[in-house]
Design an enzyme around this catalytic site. Structure first.
Site, PDB file in Angstrom:
ATOM      1  CG  ASP A 258      73.360  -3.667  -7.933  1.00 43.73           C
ATOM      2  OD1 ASP A 258      73.516  -4.908  -7.917  1.00 43.73           O
ATOM      3  OD2 ASP A 258      73.728  -2.911  -7.015  1.00 43.73           O
TER       4      ASP A 258
ATOM      5  CG  HIS B   9      70.598  -8.018  -7.418  1.00 41.54           C
ATOM      6  ND1 HIS B   9      70.918  -8.307  -6.110  1.00 41.54           N
ATOM      7  CD2 HIS B   9      71.707  -7.430  -7.940  1.00 41.54           C
ATOM      8  CE1 HIS B   9      72.158  -7.916  -5.868  1.00 41.54           C
ATOM      9  NE2 HIS B   9      72.656  -7.379  -6.967  1.00 41.54           N
TER      10      HIS B   9
ATOM     11  CE  LYS C  33      70.740  -4.294  -5.359  1.00 41.31           C
ATOM     12  NZ  LYS C  33      71.625  -3.371  -4.633  1.00 41.31           N
TER      13      LYS C  33
END
Ligand code: FE2
Ligand code: FE2
Length: 367
Positions: A212, A240, A215
């Site tokens: 991630d 993302h 993000k």
């Protein structure tokens, strides 16, 4: 052939002249000493001799001390002694004591020549050997230094990635330790699916840690929004994987890591994002990761819902086999006892602060 410097020590005038005449014709550069005391002085001052030829006929007891002195002054020099074989035991004992390297008959000129050549060859071999050994030592010490540096760098690299993701875990709504846990789950599933190559496994682990990372580029106002997201905001969230993939290209992670970051929201039935890839078009590592990510999401406490048991997670995962998940990966997941998965989670999160403390930190941050 370079002219090797030979020191001849011979007290007998006739023999001395005869030896000098003979040896100087044979590509040696000759120095002559008429006495042992003069020779010892010379050996003190001059270090360039290849060897010493000493006439010891007749062999006397004082010669033992002289030979010891010569060896002490110039231990690296070969010592050839010339004497008639009237007392062979004594000559052999000199060799055994390491005082003498070669013995030759004073009247056998080819024998003397051969003794000198042998000693020079022996010295050259020893030197060559020493220099080989030295280069081997250098190579091996360079190598271990390089290996040490590479390991150190690798360590720094891994710690940086882990810290970066812990920072992101703190910012995001996911639980603290999520990245580490899914990295380990992914590694275990990858091994179960037959991945043996250590580099590939390491890349899968790194990709899972960083899944991630994109993000980072999503504003807090969207990422931490307590109410429902608008369609436009969802659109931004869905960027993302591609944003993350763009970021890691800069830090030169390898293929598998990139695949996890870019494809971790793809679904087996083709309804995922960003590309809507189907089945085996989704790279194996991303299909593996999807199961790992969901397992941890279900079994972790979230601000908006309580964690569920591993048994419940298994139900949800098998219920989504073939739609969200690759059925083969689901089977692999099911083939390992739930206790084992729970143990992995315990191991990867045990040193982390409690969920409550983690929540408190996040609340303070958002005020
Ligand atoms: Fe994600
Ligand atoms: Fe996740």
């Amino acid at each position: 052939m370079t002219s090797e410097k030979v020191l001849i020590i011979e007290e007998n005038n006739k023999r001395r002249a005869y030896l000098a005449r003979f040896l100087s014709k044979l590509a040696f550069s000759i120095d002559i000493s008429p006495s042992f005391s003069e020779a010892i002085n010379r050996l003190h001052k001059q270090k360039e001799f290849a060897l010493v030829v000493a006439g010891l006929s007749p062999l006397e007891s004082r010669h033992l001390k002289i030979l010891q002195d010569i060896k002490k002054i110039a231990p690296q020099l070969s010592l050839i002694i010339l004497f008639e074989s009237d007392s062979p035991e004594l000559a052999i004992s000199l060799i055994n004591q390491g005082l003498v390297d070669h013995i030759a008959d004073p009247d056998n000129l080819p024998g003397i020549y051969s003794a000198i050549r042998n000693e020079i060859n022996k010295r050259d071999l020893i030197r060559e050997n020493e220099s080989y050994l030295q280069s081997l030592k250098n190579i091996s010490s360079d190598r271990s230094e390089n290996i040490r540096k590479a390991l150190e760098l690798e360590n720094i690299y891994n710690t940086t990635i882990e810290n970066l993701m812990t920072a992101l875990d703190l910012r995001d709504v996911e639980t603290l330790g999520h990245s580490k846990t899914v990295a380990k789950y992914s590694e275990v599933l990858a091994e179960m699916s037959g991945v043996k190559n250590m580099t590939t496994l390491e890349n899968i682990r790194r990709g899972a840690l960083l899944h991630d990372i994109g993000k980072i580029a999503i504003p807090d106002s969207i990422l931490l929004k307590p109410s429902e997201l608008s369609a436009g905001e969802w659109e931004k969230i869905r960027l993302h994987p591609a944003l993350g993939f763009g970021l890691i290209k800069e830090i030169k992670l390898l293929k598998e890591a990139g695949n996890i970051i870019l494809y971790h929201h793809e679904r087996y039935d083709g309804t995922g994002y960003p590309k809507g890839l189907k089945k085996e078009d989704i790279p194996l590592e991303a299909r593996i990761f999807a199961v790992a990510d969901t397992l941890d999401a279900i079994t972790s406490h979230r601000p908006y819902r309580k964690e569920k048991s591993f048994g419940k997670a298994k139900e949800e995962i098998t219920g989504n086999s073939n739609s969200q998940f690759d059925p083969h990966v689901v089977d692999l997941f099911c083939s390992l006892n739930l206790d084992k998965w729970e143990k992995i989670r315990f191991e990867t999160t045990k040193i982390l602060p409690s969920f409550e403390l983690f929540q408190q930190i996040k609340e303070e941050r958002s005020h």
